[in-house]
Design a protein around this motif. Structure first.
Motif, PDB file in Angstrom:
ATOM      1  N   LEU A  38       0.828  -1.207   0.000  1.00 14.55           N
ATOM      2  CA  LEU A  38       0.000   0.000   0.000  1.00 14.55           C
ATOM      3  C   LEU A  38       0.861   1.255   0.000  1.00 14.55           C
ATOM      4  N   HIS A  39       0.566   2.130  -0.938  1.00 15.10           N
ATOM      5  CA  HIS A  39       1.222   3.443  -0.986  1.00 15.10           C
ATOM      6  C   HIS A  39       0.148   4.515  -0.849  1.00 15.10           C
ATOM      7  N   ALA A  40       0.255   5.324   0.181  1.00 15.09           N
ATOM      8  CA  ALA A  40      -0.734   6.396   0.371  1.00 15.09           C
ATOM      9  C   ALA A  40      -0.219   7.685  -0.265  1.00 15.09           C
ATOM     10  N   VAL A  41      -1.088   8.312  -1.025  1.00 19.22           N
ATOM     11  CA  VAL A  41      -0.780   9.608  -1.633  1.00 19.22           C
ATOM     12  C   VAL A  41      -1.566  10.662  -0.863  1.00 19.22           C
ATOM     13  N   THR A  42      -0.838  11.526  -0.188  1.00 13.94           N
ATOM     14  CA  THR A  42      -1.498  12.554   0.616  1.00 13.94           C
ATOM     15  C   THR A  42      -1.519  13.852  -0.171  1.00 13.94           C
ATOM     16  N   LEU A  43      -2.708  14.188  -0.694  1.00 18.38           N
ATOM     17  CA  LEU A  43      -2.840  15.390  -1.513  1.00 18.38           C
ATOM     18  C   LEU A  43      -2.851  16.620  -0.612  1.00 18.38           C
ATOM     19  N   PRO A  44      -2.319  17.740  -1.108  1.00 21.10           N
ATOM     20  CA  PRO A  44      -2.337  18.954  -0.290  1.00 21.10           C
ATOM     21  C   PRO A  44      -3.767  19.466  -0.121  1.00 21.10           C
ATOM     22  N   ILE A  45      -4.023  20.120   0.995  1.00 26.19           N
ATOM     23  CA  ILE A  45      -5.344  20.725   1.195  1.00 26.19           C
ATOM     24  C   ILE A  45      -5.475  21.852   0.172  1.00 26.19           C
ATOM     25  N   LYS A  46      -6.657  21.907  -0.426  1.00 23.31           N
ATOM     26  CA  LYS A  46      -6.802  22.771  -1.605  1.00 23.31           C
ATOM     27  C   LYS A  46      -7.467  24.104  -1.261  1.00 23.31           C
ATOM     28  N   PRO A  47      -6.696  25.169  -1.202  1.00 22.50           N
ATOM     29  CA  PRO A  47      -7.355  26.462  -1.022  1.00 22.50           C
ATOM     30  C   PRO A  47      -8.012  26.851  -2.347  1.00 22.50           C
ATOM     31  N   ASN A  48      -9.302  27.197  -2.310  1.00 16.43           N
ATOM     32  CA  ASN A  48     -10.056  27.438  -3.536  1.00 16.43           C
ATOM     33  C   ASN A  48      -9.438  28.498  -4.444  1.00 16.43           C
ATOM     34  N   ILE A  49      -8.750  29.442  -3.842  1.00 20.84           N
ATOM     35  CA  ILE A  49      -8.231  30.544  -4.658  1.00 20.84           C
ATOM     36  C   ILE A  49      -7.268  30.097  -5.753  1.00 20.84           C
ATOM     37  N   GLY A  51      -7.585  27.369  -7.691  1.00 19.81           N
ATOM     38  CA  GLY A  51      -8.317  26.798  -8.827  1.00 19.81           C
ATOM     39  C   GLY A  51      -7.597  25.672  -9.529  1.00 19.81           C
ATOM     40  N   ASN A  52      -7.445  25.802 -10.832  1.00 19.08           N
ATOM     41  CA  ASN A  52      -6.947  24.711 -11.678  1.00 19.08           C
ATOM     42  C   ASN A  52      -5.516  24.283 -11.388  1.00 19.08           C
ATOM     43  N   PHE A  54      -4.159  23.577  -8.732  1.00 18.41           N
ATOM     44  CA  PHE A  54      -4.135  22.465  -7.796  1.00 18.41           C
ATOM     45  C   PHE A  54      -4.560  21.161  -8.434  1.00 18.41           C
ATOM     46  N   GLN A  55      -5.482  21.253  -9.396  1.00 20.37           N
ATOM     47  CA  GLN A  55      -5.884  20.021 -10.088  1.00 20.37           C
ATOM     48  C   GLN A  55      -4.690  19.378 -10.781  1.00 20.37           C
ATOM     49  N   GLN A  56      -3.846  20.235 -11.357  1.00 16.69           N
ATOM     50  CA  GLN A  56      -2.664  19.691 -12.046  1.00 16.69           C
ATOM     51  C   GLN A  56      -1.705  19.036 -11.051  1.00 16.69           C
ATOM     52  N   ILE A  57      -1.525  19.671  -9.903  1.00 21.11           N
ATOM     53  CA  ILE A  57      -0.642  19.089  -8.881  1.00 21.11           C
ATOM     54  C   ILE A  57      -1.203  17.739  -8.432  1.00 21.11           C
ATOM     55  N   GLU A  58      -2.516  17.697  -8.194  1.00 22.89           N
ATOM     56  CA  GLU A  58      -3.148  16.450  -7.753  1.00 22.89           C
ATOM     57  C   GLU A  58      -2.979  15.352  -8.784  1.00 22.89           C
ATOM     58  N   GLU A  59      -3.183  15.722 -10.045  1.00 18.40           N
ATOM     59  CA  GLU A  59      -3.048  14.730 -11.115  1.00 18.40           C
ATOM     60  C   GLU A  59      -1.641  14.159 -11.152  1.00 18.40           C
ATOM     61  N   SER A  60      -0.643  15.052 -11.042  1.00 20.39           N
ATOM     62  CA  SER A  60       0.730  14.526 -11.129  1.00 20.39           C
ATOM     63  C   SER A  60       1.087  13.735  -9.879  1.00 20.39           C
ATOM     64  N   MET A  61       0.492  14.058  -8.745  1.00 25.45           N
ATOM     65  CA  MET A  61       0.743  13.254  -7.545  1.00 25.45           C
ATOM     66  C   MET A  61       0.142  11.855  -7.685  1.00 25.45           C
ATOM     67  N   ARG A  62      -1.059  11.793  -8.257  1.00 19.76           N
ATOM     68  CA  ARG A  62      -1.690  10.471  -8.475  1.00 19.76           C
ATOM     69  C   ARG A  62      -0.850   9.639  -9.438  1.00 19.76           C
ATOM     70  N   THR A  63      -0.432  10.275 -10.529  1.00 23.88           N
ATOM     71  CA  THR A  63       0.388   9.564 -11.517  1.00 23.88           C
ATOM     72  C   THR A  63       1.662   9.062 -10.868  1.00 23.88           C
ATOM     73  N   HIS A  64       2.273   9.934 -10.083  1.00 22.98           N
ATOM     74  CA  HIS A  64       3.513   9.539  -9.416  1.00 22.98           C
ATOM     75  C   HIS A  64       3.269   8.378  -8.446  1.00 22.98           C
ATOM     76  N   GLY A  65       2.144   8.421  -7.742  1.00 25.25           N
ATOM     77  CA  GLY A  65       1.797   7.340  -6.817  1.00 25.25           C
ATOM     78  C   GLY A  65       1.737   5.998  -7.531  1.00 25.25           C
ATOM     79  N   ASN A  66       1.188   6.010  -8.723  1.00 20.24           N
ATOM     80  CA  ASN A  66       1.121   4.757  -9.491  1.00 20.24           C
ATOM     81  C   ASN A  66       2.505   4.301  -9.944  1.00 20.24           C
ATOM     82  N   GLU A  67       3.365   5.267 -10.239  1.00 18.55           N
ATOM     83  CA  GLU A  67       4.738   4.902 -10.629  1.00 18.55           C
ATOM     84  C   GLU A  67       5.492   4.275  -9.454  1.00 18.55           C
ATOM     85  N   VAL A  68       5.213   4.781  -8.245  1.00 21.20           N
ATOM     86  CA  VAL A  68       5.915   4.276  -7.058  1.00 21.20           C
ATOM     87  C   VAL A  68       5.675   2.770  -6.878  1.00 21.20           C
ATOM     88  N   VAL A  69       4.430   2.333  -7.090  1.00 19.19           N
ATOM     89  CA  VAL A  69       4.142   0.909  -6.860  1.00 19.19           C
ATOM     90  C   VAL A  69       4.547   0.013  -8.038  1.00 19.19           C
TER      91      VAL A  69
END
Ligand SMILES: Nc1ncnc2c1ncn2[C@@H]1O[C@H](COP(=O)(O)OP(=O)(O)O)[C@@H](O)[C@H]1O
Ligand SMILES: [Mg+2]
Length: 141
Positions: A38-49, A51-52, A54-69
């Protein structure tokens, strides 16, 4: 029976990799032993200001999480034992404890330390798991 389902807590640290190797060593003793990584990906808390951006950061963190395993999957594929990798979003501590409980894992293997630089003590994830896990925890050093 030593154990039937091992949960390996897997970040990108050297000790997490050693934990996986230890799990594989144990699993070689009995083809009925299953390994969950199990690899946990802890996304940063998203301040609404923001916007987009953060979506890109989240996407690359998810992708990276899959690479880790993926590295773990390569090693596990050489075993006759059943194995599965999991990339879970959220806190590592909660994800590990919940996974172990839901899936009836009966041994957790993890590093005493992870990626942060402090050397003296247990890491915060290993500290909490040792305290809260109802099943044995093997700390790899
Ligand atoms: N995001 C994570 N997902 C799964 N396991 C983790 C994660 N972070 C840490 N671990 C596990 O906990 C062990 C100890 O790491 P941690 O407590 O985070 O120490 P540190 O403070 O040095 O980073 C790691 O070797 C790994 O087995
Ligand atoms: Mg850490």
């Amino acid at each position: 029976m030593l154990c039937s389902k091992i949960l390996v807590a897997y970040d990108e640290s050297e000790l997490a990799f050693k934990s996986l190797e230890k799990a594989i060593e144990l699993a070689k003793l009995d083809p009925a032993i299953e390994i969950h990584v199990l690899h946990a990906v802890t996304l940063p808390i998203k301040p609404n200001i923001y916007g987009n951006a953060f979506q890109q950061i989240e996407e690359s963190m998810r992708t990276h999480g899959n690479e880790v395993v993926q590295k773990a999957e390569a090693l596990l594929s050489e075993l006759p034992n059943a194995s599965q990798t999991y990339v879970i979003e959220g806190s590592a501590i909660t994800a590990l404890l919940e996974h172990a409980k839901t899936n009836h894992c009966d041994l957790i293997i993890m590093g005493s330390r992870g990626l942060s630089g402090f050397k003296e003590f247990l890491g915060s994830v290993s500290h909490s798991i040792v305290q809260q896990s109802p099943v044995p925890v093997l700390l790899v050093k």
